[in-house]
Design a protein around this motif. Sequence first.
Motif, PDB file in Angstrom:
ATOM      1  N   SER A 229     -16.694 -37.898 -12.540  1.00  0.00           N
ATOM      2  CA  SER A 229     -17.486 -36.920 -11.784  1.00  0.00           C
ATOM      3  C   SER A 229     -17.157 -36.897 -10.298  1.00  0.00           C
ATOM      4  N   ARG A 230     -16.489 -37.927  -9.790  1.00  0.00           N
ATOM      5  CA  ARG A 230     -16.131 -37.899  -8.359  1.00  0.00           C
ATOM      6  C   ARG A 230     -14.885 -37.064  -8.125  1.00  0.00           C
ATOM      7  N   ASN A 231     -14.261 -36.566  -9.195  1.00  0.00           N
ATOM      8  CA  ASN A 231     -13.051 -35.756  -9.082  1.00  0.00           C
ATOM      9  C   ASN A 231     -13.427 -34.266  -9.168  1.00  0.00           C
ATOM     10  N   ALA A 232     -13.436 -33.580  -8.017  1.00  0.00           N
ATOM     11  CA  ALA A 232     -13.913 -32.190  -7.948  1.00  0.00           C
ATOM     12  C   ALA A 232     -13.081 -31.250  -8.828  1.00  0.00           C
ATOM     13  N   ASP A 233     -11.783 -31.507  -8.940  1.00  0.00           N
ATOM     14  CA  ASP A 233     -10.937 -30.634  -9.772  1.00  0.00           C
ATOM     15  C   ASP A 233     -11.326 -30.749 -11.242  1.00  0.00           C
ATOM     16  N   GLU A 234     -11.552 -31.972 -11.673  1.00  0.00           N
ATOM     17  CA  GLU A 234     -11.952 -32.173 -13.073  1.00  0.00           C
ATOM     18  C   GLU A 234     -13.290 -31.492 -13.352  1.00  0.00           C
ATOM     19  N   ALA A 239     -16.660 -25.438 -15.036  1.00  0.00           N
ATOM     20  CA  ALA A 239     -17.656 -24.558 -14.396  1.00  0.00           C
ATOM     21  C   ALA A 239     -18.157 -23.500 -15.382  1.00  0.00           C
ATOM     22  N   GLY A 240     -19.469 -23.293 -15.396  1.00  0.00           N
ATOM     23  CA  GLY A 240     -20.079 -22.217 -16.191  1.00  0.00           C
ATOM     24  C   GLY A 240     -19.932 -22.356 -17.697  1.00  0.00           C
ATOM     25  N   SER A 241     -19.789 -23.561 -18.218  1.00  0.00           N
ATOM     26  CA  SER A 241     -19.456 -23.661 -19.647  1.00  0.00           C
ATOM     27  C   SER A 241     -20.454 -24.435 -20.511  1.00  0.00           C
ATOM     28  N   PHE A 242     -21.444 -25.085 -19.912  1.00  0.00           N
ATOM     29  CA  PHE A 242     -22.322 -25.947 -20.720  1.00  0.00           C
ATOM     30  C   PHE A 242     -23.607 -25.246 -21.156  1.00  0.00           C
ATOM     31  N   ASP A 243     -23.998 -25.500 -22.404  1.00  0.00           N
ATOM     32  CA  ASP A 243     -25.304 -25.038 -22.882  1.00  0.00           C
ATOM     33  C   ASP A 243     -26.407 -25.949 -22.361  1.00  0.00           C
ATOM     34  N   PHE A 244     -26.083 -27.238 -22.316  1.00  0.00           N
ATOM     35  CA  PHE A 244     -27.130 -28.216 -22.002  1.00  0.00           C
ATOM     36  C   PHE A 244     -26.499 -29.458 -21.389  1.00  0.00           C
ATOM     37  N   ILE A 245     -27.160 -30.004 -20.364  1.00  0.00           N
ATOM     38  CA  ILE A 245     -26.693 -31.260 -19.761  1.00  0.00           C
ATOM     39  C   ILE A 245     -27.884 -32.205 -19.641  1.00  0.00           C
ATOM     40  N   LEU A 246     -27.690 -33.433 -20.096  1.00  0.00           N
ATOM     41  CA  LEU A 246     -28.718 -34.468 -19.988  1.00  0.00           C
ATOM     42  C   LEU A 246     -28.320 -35.411 -18.859  1.00  0.00           C
ATOM     43  N   ASP A 247     -29.171 -35.490 -17.836  1.00  0.00           N
ATOM     44  CA  ASP A 247     -28.853 -36.279 -16.646  1.00  0.00           C
ATOM     45  C   ASP A 247     -29.627 -37.597 -16.691  1.00  0.00           C
ATOM     46  N   THR A 248     -28.903 -38.690 -16.853  1.00  0.00           N
ATOM     47  CA  THR A 248     -29.550 -40.014 -17.000  1.00  0.00           C
ATOM     48  C   THR A 248     -29.359 -40.903 -15.765  1.00  0.00           C
ATOM     49  N   VAL A 249     -28.932 -40.309 -14.663  1.00  0.00           N
ATOM     50  CA  VAL A 249     -28.545 -41.133 -13.505  1.00  0.00           C
ATOM     51  C   VAL A 249     -29.779 -41.739 -12.814  1.00  0.00           C
ATOM     52  N   SER A 250     -29.668 -42.999 -12.466  1.00  0.00           N
ATOM     53  CA  SER A 250     -30.794 -43.765 -11.920  1.00  0.00           C
ATOM     54  C   SER A 250     -30.875 -43.741 -10.390  1.00  0.00           C
ATOM     55  N   LYS A 252     -29.721 -41.542  -6.447  1.00  0.00           N
ATOM     56  CA  LYS A 252     -29.542 -40.221  -5.843  1.00  0.00           C
ATOM     57  C   LYS A 252     -28.130 -39.710  -6.116  1.00  0.00           C
ATOM     58  N   HIS A 253     -28.008 -38.441  -6.471  1.00  0.00           N
ATOM     59  CA  HIS A 253     -26.700 -37.826  -6.739  1.00  0.00           C
ATOM     60  C   HIS A 253     -26.851 -36.322  -6.584  1.00  0.00           C
ATOM     61  N   ASP A 254     -25.727 -35.616  -6.587  1.00  0.00           N
ATOM     62  CA  ASP A 254     -25.763 -34.172  -6.337  1.00  0.00           C
ATOM     63  C   ASP A 254     -25.969 -33.403  -7.639  1.00  0.00           C
ATOM     64  N   ILE A 255     -27.185 -32.962  -7.855  1.00  0.00           N
ATOM     65  CA  ILE A 255     -27.525 -32.241  -9.086  1.00  0.00           C
ATOM     66  C   ILE A 255     -26.886 -30.851  -9.113  1.00  0.00           C
ATOM     67  N   ASN A 256     -26.654 -30.285  -7.925  1.00  0.00           N
ATOM     68  CA  ASN A 256     -26.061 -28.937  -7.860  1.00  0.00           C
ATOM     69  C   ASN A 256     -24.675 -28.905  -8.494  1.00  0.00           C
ATOM     70  N   ALA A 257     -23.956 -30.001  -8.363  1.00  0.00           N
ATOM     71  CA  ALA A 257     -22.615 -30.066  -8.946  1.00  0.00           C
ATOM     72  C   ALA A 257     -22.679 -29.896 -10.461  1.00  0.00           C
ATOM     73  N   ASN A 276     -35.586 -41.626  -4.848  1.00  0.00           N
ATOM     74  CA  ASN A 276     -35.719 -40.574  -3.837  1.00  0.00           C
ATOM     75  C   ASN A 276     -35.482 -39.192  -4.434  1.00  0.00           C
ATOM     76  N   PRO A 277     -36.107 -38.152  -3.837  1.00  0.00           N
ATOM     77  CA  PRO A 277     -35.968 -36.791  -4.371  1.00  0.00           C
ATOM     78  C   PRO A 277     -34.523 -36.289  -4.372  1.00  0.00           C
ATOM     79  N   LEU A 278     -34.224 -35.390  -5.306  1.00  0.00           N
ATOM     80  CA  LEU A 278     -32.901 -34.756  -5.368  1.00  0.00           C
ATOM     81  C   LEU A 278     -33.021 -33.387  -4.711  1.00  0.00           C
ATOM     82  N   GLU A 279     -31.976 -32.969  -4.020  1.00  0.00           N
ATOM     83  CA  GLU A 279     -31.996 -31.642  -3.398  1.00  0.00           C
ATOM     84  C   GLU A 279     -31.426 -30.612  -4.349  1.00  0.00           C
ATOM     85  N   VAL A 280     -32.157 -29.477  -4.494  1.00  0.00           N
ATOM     86  CA  VAL A 280     -31.671 -28.416  -5.380  1.00  0.00           C
ATOM     87  C   VAL A 280     -31.458 -27.159  -4.560  1.00  0.00           C
ATOM     88  N   SER A 281     -30.265 -26.588  -4.629  1.00  0.00           N
ATOM     89  CA  SER A 281     -30.005 -25.309  -3.973  1.00  0.00           C
ATOM     90  C   SER A 281     -30.543 -24.198  -4.860  1.00  0.00           C
TER      91      SER A 281
END
Length: 353
Positions: A229-234, A239-250, A252-257, A276-281
Motif C-alpha cells: 500500500s505504500r506504493n502509489a503506482d500499485e 482505482a475505481g474497481s472494488f465492490d467492497f473493502i474491509l479496513d482492519t488497520v489499528s 492512523k492511515h489515509d482512508i482516502n487512498a 485518533n480520528p481519520l480524515e475523510v475528503s
Amino acid sequence: MYNTKAYAAASATSPLASTTIARREPTDRDVQIEILFCGICHSDVHSVRNEWSSIAPTVYPIVPGHEMVGRVTKVGSAVTSYKPGDIAAVGCMVDSDGTCPQCKAGFEQFCPSLTLTYNSPDKHKTAPVTYGGYSNSIVVDESFVLRVPANLDLAGVAPLLCAGITTYSPLRHWGVTKSKKVGVVGLGGLGHMGVKFARAFGAHVVVFTTSPDKKEDALRLGADEVVISRNADEMQKHAGSFDFILDTVSAKHDINAYLNLLRLDGNITLVGAPENPLEVSAFSLIMGRRSLSGSMIGGIAETQEMLDFCGEHNITADVEVIPIQKVNEAYERLLKSDVKYRFCIDMASLKSE
Ligand code: NAP
Ligand code: ZN
C-alpha cells in the motif's frame, strides 16, 4: 466467590503482571469455564494503554482478553445447553438487556446496556468492572457461551471469537460473494481472518499491506493479489474497481487512498479502531456515490453461525501460541505489525505462576 489467577495491568503504562481475581459462583443461568486458550486482540492493547479514553476509559486494574476457548467445569441449575466437560467459547460480550430492539433482532453488540467481557461495569458486583480471559477461569451467562465444532484445533478457534466474527459479519452484511472484488487492508489478526472468509465466500480477494514480507503468506491465506500500500503506482492500478473493502488497520492511515479504489456505490467498512480520528475528503465519497461505514463484532447467533461455518470449511486462525509470561513482548510485537497472524495464550502457563 472464588479466586482465580489472572494477568492484569495496574495503569496505562504498567506491564501486565500476575495477580489473583475474584469470580462469582455460577448462578442458575451461569456456565463456569476453565480457560484453555485466549487470543490477543489489538483491542486488548488499545484498552490496556487507555487509547480509547474518550469513548471507553479504562478502569484499572484491567484484565484483558475476549477470545476464549475452554472446558466447562460447572453449570447452574437452569443451564440446558452445556454440561461439565464440554468445550465452549466466549467472545467480546458477556451480557445484554435482552429486551431492546437490537437484542431482539440478534444484534446484542449494539445493546445500550451491553456488558463487554472486560472493562464494563459488573452487574454482579463481583468487582467494579468485568475481567477478561487472561485468566484460568470465567463465569458467563449461558446465552453468551458458544459451541465449538469438534473438528477444529482449539488454539486456532480462540481468535474466531473476535477476529473471526468481526470480519465474517461485515463481509456477510455487505453481500460479499462470488464475482465481487474485495479488498482487505492490514494483514494482522483481523485481516488474515478477513482474507480466509472472503476467499471462502468466493470473492476475488486483494490484500493491502505495508509489510512486503507478508506477500507470500497473503497468497497462501487466500488472496488472489497483494498490493504494497505504500506504493502509489500499485494502488493506482486498482482505482475505481472494488465492490467492497474491509479496513482492519489499528493506527492512523489515509482512508482516502482506499475510498478512491471503490467503484460506483462501493463501500469501505472500518473495523479497525485507531486511537485518533481519520480524515475523510468529501470528494472521496461524493465521486462515485461511495460509502464509508463501520462494524462491531457480531451478534451471538451470527457468532455461532460463523463458528459452524468454520467447522464445515475447516477454518481456524493461524496462531503463534505463547505462554502468558510472553504477553508484554507480544504487545510490543503487535505494535510493530509483527504477528503471524494471532498470538494465542496457552493458559496452562498461568497455572505455574
Ligand atoms: P493487528 O493484528 O495488530 O493488525 C493490524 C494490522 O494493521 C497490522 O498487522 C498491519 O498490517 C496494519 N497496520 C498497523 N499499523 C499500521 C499503520 N500505521 N499504517 C498502515 N497499516 C498499519 O490488530 P488486530 O487485532 O487485527 O486489530 C485491528 C484493529 O481492529 C484494532 O484497532 C482493533 O482494536 C480493532 N478491532 C475492532 C473490532 C470491532 O469490532 N470493530 C474488533 C476487534 C478489533 P500490515 O503489516 O499488513 O500492513
Ligand atoms: Zn478483539
